[in-house]
Design an enzyme around this catalytic site. Structure first.
Site, PDB file in Angstrom:
ATOM      1  N   HIS A 163       0.848  -1.189   0.000  1.00 57.75           N
ATOM      2  CA  HIS A 163       0.000   0.000   0.000  1.00 57.75           C
ATOM      3  C   HIS A 163       0.878   1.231   0.000  1.00 57.75           C
ATOM      4  CE1 HIS A 163      -3.129   2.827   1.148  1.00 57.75           C
ATOM      5  NE2 HIS A 163      -3.962   1.926   0.683  1.00 57.75           N
ATOM      6  N   ASP A 187      -7.960  -5.208  -0.309  1.00 55.89           N
ATOM      7  CA  ASP A 187      -8.470  -6.018  -1.416  1.00 55.89           C
ATOM      8  C   ASP A 187      -8.174  -7.504  -1.272  1.00 55.89           C
ATOM      9  OD1 ASP A 187      -9.557  -3.922  -3.015  1.00 55.89           O
ATOM     10  OD2 ASP A 187      -7.504  -3.248  -3.299  1.00 55.89           O
TER      11      ASP A 187
END
Ligand code: CMC
Length: 442
Positions: A312, A369
């Site tokens: 991320h 996700d």
């Protein structure tokens, strides 16, 4: 938004060509510091260069705060764990857009407005017939949301006066558009919204109800969907939110700005990642479950493959949303009495990656996700609708940021600078005389 009280006594010093300039430093609620460079070009003639805006704050915001090192996230001061456990998605949407949790009365009014605007203009319904079979649902969604500005133009001139109406209309209509696009893709008759259902139950009913087999609302699935949407509802100045702000900064109406945000979300490095995770897990499973091969590919500097659902831009620790989702995944599968080999596979990949030096050194952890797709799949949502679900969840965040920007007296049209590296001046050659390639760089 008055930023004067954020200015610290301490100044940043910058020396260029032997001259030193002092730049103001501002402090966030949590003590993070930002150097205000807004006078830099005027005073020094320089601009900053920051690909991907890795170090650039584009605004001051009071909506969401995430601490990437600690792995925490809060909306309007409330930890994400509390909101996911205690609230509905509609309450969280109200919180993000209006800045405070609604009273019972405010929530009733907000829901009432959403029911009032849930239906779509019948002419818009016909648009669905003209998209070719197999159209990506995200392309349908962004086109249809942009089209709302043609059907509801009265909202465009006084946006802040109408913001509650626009927000309620968008939240309910995007849900209807998402469900209709799915029904159309299957060639099934449309199911219209029902005011007696909650936001998520209504969506699920529009997705799965059929005249020959009426949909039975399952509270476990409704609760899972509520949580999924809450976890996606906002995430600071991510790619799609920044797009909404940048497009909106040119005084573009809310519908068109959100449509641009939907397009930004579509990419596999952003909202498209949840679909890519499922595709990856399904491929590994079909190939016999040899995930180690994929971990090696992800680590190979000569291979562009990445372990999707890992890493991320901001979190360099566990993404708190991923932790909640992993637990939710177990709960949903257990309560629905389902088993999914992809969940076991995902857990094994996580375990191995978290012990692997490559991932440890780069602070790569599962992101939001990694587990969301497995839950979506378990509640009947197909892979190509995952990013649409992300858009549905992110909608209140986009609306809140657009509203905050309109309300901010510091707001200017977004217009980054650049470092020009092209040729200085070139000799023009008439079309008949253009022969050799190296003329291109003369
Ligand atoms: N698999 C393998 N290596 C990775 C991964 C990954 N998923 N993510 C980053 N790296 C490596 C990358 O190769 C680089 O290594 P090196 O330093 O040796 O060149 C290092 O980690 C830093 O990566 P980066 O690309 O500079 O990091 P970034 O902040 O620009 O990218 C990211 C963040 C999310 C785009 C990236 O981690 C990625 O591509 N992840 C996979 C896609 C994904 O899951 N996207 C969903 C993001 S979360 C949803 C959202 O909030 O939108």
């Amino acid at each position: 938004m008055d930023l004067k009280k954020r200015v610290m006594a301490e100044k940043a010093k910058l020396t260029i060509d032997g001259e030193t300039y002092e730049l103001p430093v501002l402090e966030s609620t949590f003590g993070d510091k930002a150097i205000d460079i807004s006078s830099l070009r005027q005073r020094t003639g320089c601009v900053t260069l920051d690909y991907g805006y890795m170090n650039t704050g584009s605004c001051a915001s009071a909506i969401t705060y995430l601490d990437g090192k600690q792995g925490t996230l809060n909306y309007r001061g409330y930890p994400i764990e509390t909101l996911a456990a205690e609230c509905s998605f509609v309450e969280v949407s109200y919180l993000l857009i209006n800045g405070c949790l609604p009273t019972e009365n405010e929530l009733r009014n907000f829901k009432g407005m959403m029911n009032k605007y849930a239906l779509m203009h019948e002419d818009m319904v016909h648009f669905f017939d003209r998209f070719p079979a197999g159209s990506p649902p995200m392309s349908i969604l962004s086109s249809m949301v942009n089209t709302l500005s043609a059907f509801y133009p009265e909202m465009i001139n006084n946006p802040l006066e109408q913001i509650d109406k626009m927000a309620a209309r968008l939240l309910s209509k995007v849900r209807t558009i998402a469900a209709f696009s799915y029904k159309k893709s299957l060639g099934q008759p449309l199911t219209y919204p029902r005011p007696d259902y909650s936001y998520c139950a209504n969506f699920l009913n529009m997705m799965f109800d059929l005249p020959v087999s009426p949909y039975e609302v399952n509270p476990v699935i409704v609760n899972a969907l509520d949580k999924l949407l809450i976890l996606h509802a906002d995430h600071e100045q991510n790619c799609s939110t920044s797009t909404v702000r940048l497009v909106g900064s040119a005084h573009v109406n809310l519908y068109a700005s959100i449509s641009a945000g939907i397009s930004a979300l579509w990419g596999p490095l952003h909202g498209g990642a949840n679909q890519a995770v499922m595709d990856m897990l399904e491929r590994i499973h079909l190939e016999g479950g040899n995930y180690k091969k994929y971990i090696d590919k992800a680590k190979d500097p000569n291979d562009s493959f990445r372990l999707v659902g890992f890493g991320h831009r901001v979190y360099k620790n566990h993404d708190p949303r991923s932790r909640i989702l992993k637990k939710l995944c177990d709960e949903v599968l257990q309560t629905l009495n389902l088993s999914n080999p992809l969940l076991d596979l995902a857990k094994e990949i996580e375990e191995v990656a978290l012990r692997d030096d490559y991932f440890v050194e780069r602070h790569l952890y599962p992101n939001v996700d990694f587990y969301s797709g497995i839950i979506y799949k378990s509640i009947g949502i197909p892979n190509d609708m995952f990013t649409v679900m992300f858009a549905l969840g992110r909608l209140p965040g986009w609306i809140a940021h657009w509203k905050e920007m309109w309300d901010d007296e510091n707001w200017r049209i977004g217009r980054p600078r650049q470092l020009y590296i092209g040729p200085k001046q070139r000799r023009f050659v008439a079309i008949g005389d253009r022969k050799v390639c190296d003329e291109r760089f003369s």
